[in-house]
Design an enzyme around this catalytic site. Structure first.
Site, mmCIF file in Angstrom:
data_model
loop_
_atom_site.group_PDB
_atom_site.id
_atom_site.type_symbol
_atom_site.label_atom_id
_atom_site.label_comp_id
_atom_site.label_asym_id
_atom_site.label_seq_id
_atom_site.Cartn_x
_atom_site.Cartn_y
_atom_site.Cartn_z
ATOM 1 C CG HIS A 1 -2.099 0.906 1.020
ATOM 2 N ND1 HIS A 1 -2.047 2.257 1.270
ATOM 3 C CD2 HIS A 1 -3.319 0.644 0.533
ATOM 4 C CE1 HIS A 1 -3.219 2.777 0.952
ATOM 5 N NE2 HIS A 1 -4.002 1.842 0.499
ATOM 6 C CG ASP B 1 -8.339 -4.383 -3.309
ATOM 7 O OD1 ASP B 1 -9.557 -4.247 -3.432
ATOM 8 O OD2 ASP B 1 -7.523 -3.466 -3.471
HETATM 9 C C1 LIG Z 1 -0.654 -0.658 -3.826
HETATM 10 C C2 LIG Z 1 0.569 -0.329 -4.692
HETATM 11 C C3 LIG Z 1 0.078 0.102 -6.071
HETATM 12 C C4 LIG Z 1 1.361 0.802 -4.044
HETATM 13 O O1 LIG Z 1 2.300 1.211 -4.966
HETATM 14 P P1 LIG Z 1 3.532 2.154 -4.606
HETATM 15 O O2 LIG Z 1 3.253 2.948 -3.391
HETATM 16 O O3 LIG Z 1 3.893 2.883 -5.854
HETATM 17 O O4 LIG Z 1 4.649 1.123 -4.184
HETATM 18 P P2 LIG Z 1 5.681 0.454 -5.133
HETATM 19 O O5 LIG Z 1 4.977 -0.291 -6.238
HETATM 20 O O6 LIG Z 1 6.713 1.467 -5.528
HETATM 21 O O7 LIG Z 1 6.310 -0.613 -4.149
HETATM 22 C C5 LIG Z 1 7.481 -0.421 -3.344
HETATM 23 C C6 LIG Z 1 8.302 -1.701 -3.393
HETATM 24 O O8 LIG Z 1 7.528 -2.801 -2.894
HETATM 25 C C7 LIG Z 1 7.312 -3.758 -3.922
HETATM 26 N N1 LIG Z 1 5.914 -4.160 -3.912
HETATM 27 C C8 LIG Z 1 4.865 -3.357 -3.608
HETATM 28 N N2 LIG Z 1 3.728 -4.044 -3.701
HETATM 29 C C9 LIG Z 1 4.071 -5.289 -4.065
HETATM 30 C C10 LIG Z 1 3.327 -6.454 -4.313
HETATM 31 N N3 LIG Z 1 2.005 -6.445 -4.203
HETATM 32 N N4 LIG Z 1 3.991 -7.568 -4.656
HETATM 33 C C11 LIG Z 1 5.317 -7.588 -4.758
HETATM 34 N N5 LIG Z 1 6.089 -6.502 -4.541
HETATM 35 C C12 LIG Z 1 5.465 -5.367 -4.204
HETATM 36 C C13 LIG Z 1 7.619 -3.051 -5.220
HETATM 37 O O9 LIG Z 1 8.021 -3.934 -6.240
HETATM 38 C C14 LIG Z 1 8.693 -2.094 -4.805
HETATM 39 O O10 LIG Z 1 9.905 -2.823 -4.695
HETATM 40 P P3 LIG Z 1 11.289 -2.185 -5.197
HETATM 41 O O11 LIG Z 1 11.491 -0.982 -4.311
HETATM 42 O O12 LIG Z 1 12.268 -3.288 -4.985
HETATM 43 O O13 LIG Z 1 11.085 -1.832 -6.639
HETATM 44 C C15 LIG Z 1 1.486 -1.582 -4.804
HETATM 45 O O14 LIG Z 1 1.830 -2.037 -3.517
HETATM 46 C C16 LIG Z 1 0.864 -2.684 -5.632
HETATM 47 O O15 LIG Z 1 0.972 -2.694 -6.853
HETATM 48 N N6 LIG Z 1 0.154 -3.663 -4.957
HETATM 49 C C17 LIG Z 1 -0.531 -4.678 -5.700
HETATM 50 C C18 LIG Z 1 -1.853 -4.147 -6.226
HETATM 51 C C19 LIG Z 1 -2.867 -3.947 -5.138
HETATM 52 O O16 LIG Z 1 -3.082 -4.815 -4.319
HETATM 53 N N7 LIG Z 1 -3.542 -2.812 -5.182
HETATM 54 C C20 LIG Z 1 -4.593 -2.478 -4.255
HETATM 55 C C21 LIG Z 1 -4.184 -1.352 -3.353
HETATM 56 S S1 LIG Z 1 -5.390 -1.109 -2.072
#
Ligand SMILES: CC(C)(COP(=O)(O)OP(=O)(O)OC[C@H]1O[C@@H](n2cnc3c(N)ncnc32)[C@H](O)[C@@H]1OP(=O)(O)O)[C@@H](O)C(=O)NCCC(=O)NCCS
Length: 370
Positions: A256, A307
């Site tokens: 998140h 979710d």
């Molecule tokens: C929610 C979300 C979009 C937040 O995105 P964000 O704040 O931009 O965070 P990031 O995607 O930059 O993640 C930071 C790090 O954690 C990792 N990470 C975050 N969520 C992850 C996941 N669900 N699975 C695997 N790795 C994840 C990223 O790859 C990143 O790693 P890195 O620094 O080595 O590249 C992201 O966690 C995600 O895509 N989750 C899956 C989708 C989801 O469940 N969405 C519903 C949100 S309520």
């Protein structure tokens, strides 16, 4: 000017609707743990719109309005029947909400009074649209909404044609409470950007639905169910998840932007998933989910978000997976519309800047010389 990717950490609005502090989510100052245990979704929507919990009389009046507005215009129903039966359900909802504006003579009135009524109308009509399409695509006639029942009850009835059991109604109602608002999430931001141009509420909600559709936002619950189906059995959880982790693939339903120590909504859905599994006498989905959590949290330090357990909960309620994100929209409509009202109360167009990274000092080359 330096851009912040994903606007992380940027405070882009003031709001008195919901807050996230120290991992606690509150609507109008009330902890969602309290609301999830004790409030109905209708009470919660009232709280978001009007800033305080309703009295018995106020709640009864809102429930009456929701009942009165729940039917959708006949031409829209006819249109839903023309859509391809395999259409994406969020695309159907986005199109249908946009079309609702065509049948509302007050669509372009952006006064608070008019927008408040339209918020209640949309809250009543969105479940009807989703349930109608769910039946139409199966070749069944859509059902007229029931009078004087909750949104959760009406939705389950309109989808299945059967009186839902109390446990299912309670579970869905609680899920709606938990998804109702979430500060400046991506779809709410979309709604605020759209309305801030002094466009209309239907445009704001249509933009928000389009934003919620993405798998990084509301679409994640459907993606979680797809993953559970692919995994197929408890035994297959470990190899599947370890393989994803090794390949540095995203695992849906985890992580998140704001919560780094766990999403406070997830524990309620986890509890619900466990209870529904016990009640149904089949806890496979819950057990698979719990094992995924154990692995992902253990190996990556990522915690489940709202979710993750929603997927098993909705599946155990007999809801097809492509209706999960539309159900999120039923709930979040209350938050989106509260934010639209708040934005217009003290409006300024939302127009940030971009850090330019392209070429400079280029000459125009006439087309015949390129
Ligand atoms: C929610 C979300 C979009 C937040 O995105 P964000 O704040 O931009 O965070 P990031 O995607 O930059 O993640 C930071 C790090 O954690 C990792 N990470 C975050 N969520 C992850 C996941 N669900 N699975 C695997 N790795 C994840 C990223 O790859 C990143 O790693 P890195 O620094 O080595 O590249 C992201 O966690 C995600 O895509 N989750 C899956 C989708 C989801 O469940 N969405 C519903 C949100 S309520």
């Amino acid at each position: 000017m330096t851009a912040t990717k994903g606007l992380e950490g940027i405070v882009a609005a003031t709001s008195s609707i919901s807050s996230i502090h120290d991992g606690v989510l509150a609507y109008r100052g009330i902890n969602i743990d309290d609301l999830a245990e004790r409030a109905s979704f209708e009470e919660t929507a009232y709280l978001l719109w009007y800033g305080k919990l309703p009295t018995q009389t106020q709640l009864a009046f809102l429930q009456q309005q929701l009942s009165d507005f729940a039917a959708i215009p006949e031409p829209l129903l006819a249109q839903l029947k023309l859509f391809p039966s395999d259409a994406n359900t969020m695309a159907v909802l986005r199109t249908a909400v946009s079309a609702l504006a065509l049948y509302d003579e007050n669509a372009n009135d952006i006064s608070r009074e008019s927008n408040q009524i339209k918020a209640i109308k949309l809250q009543a009509q969105i479940p009807t649209i989703i349930a109608a399409f769910a039946r139409i695509r199966e070749g069944k006639e859509p059902l007229a909404p029931l009078k004087n029942v909750s949104i959760a009850h009406n939705f389950l009835y309109m989808m299945t044609g059967e009186e839902p059991d109390v446990v299912a109604v309670k579970a869905l109602d609680q899920a709606l409470v938990l998804h109702a608002d979430h500060e400046l999430n991506a779809s709410t931001f979309s709604a605020r950007v759209t309305i801030a141009t002094l466009s209309d509420i239907y445009s704001g909600i249509t933009a928000a639905i389009g934003t919620l559709k993405g798998p990084l936002h509301g679409g994640a619950n459907e993606a979680v169910m797809k993953m559970l189906s692919e995994i197929g059995s408890l035994d297959n959880v470990e190899p599947y998840i370890l393989n994803k982790i090794a390949n540095r693939e995203k695992i849906m339903g985890f992580g998140h932007r704001v919560y780094k120590n766990g999403d406070p909504r997830a524990k309620h859905l986890q509890k619900m998933s466990r209870q529904l599994g016990l009640l149904k006498g089949d806890s496979t989905l819950f057990e698979m989910s719990a094992r995924i959590e154990e692995l992902v949290t253990g190996q990556k330090g990522l915690r489940p978000n709202v979710d993750f357990y929603s997927a098993s909960v909705y599946t155990m309620l007999g809801i097809p997976s492509d209706l999960f994100t539309p159900i999120f929209a039923i709930s979040r409509l209350s938050g989106w519309s509260a934010h639209i009202l708040e934005q217009l109360d003290d409006n300024r167009i939302i127009r940030p800047r971009a850090e330019y990274t392209g070429l400079i000092n280029q000459k125009y080359i006439p087309i015949d010389l390129r």
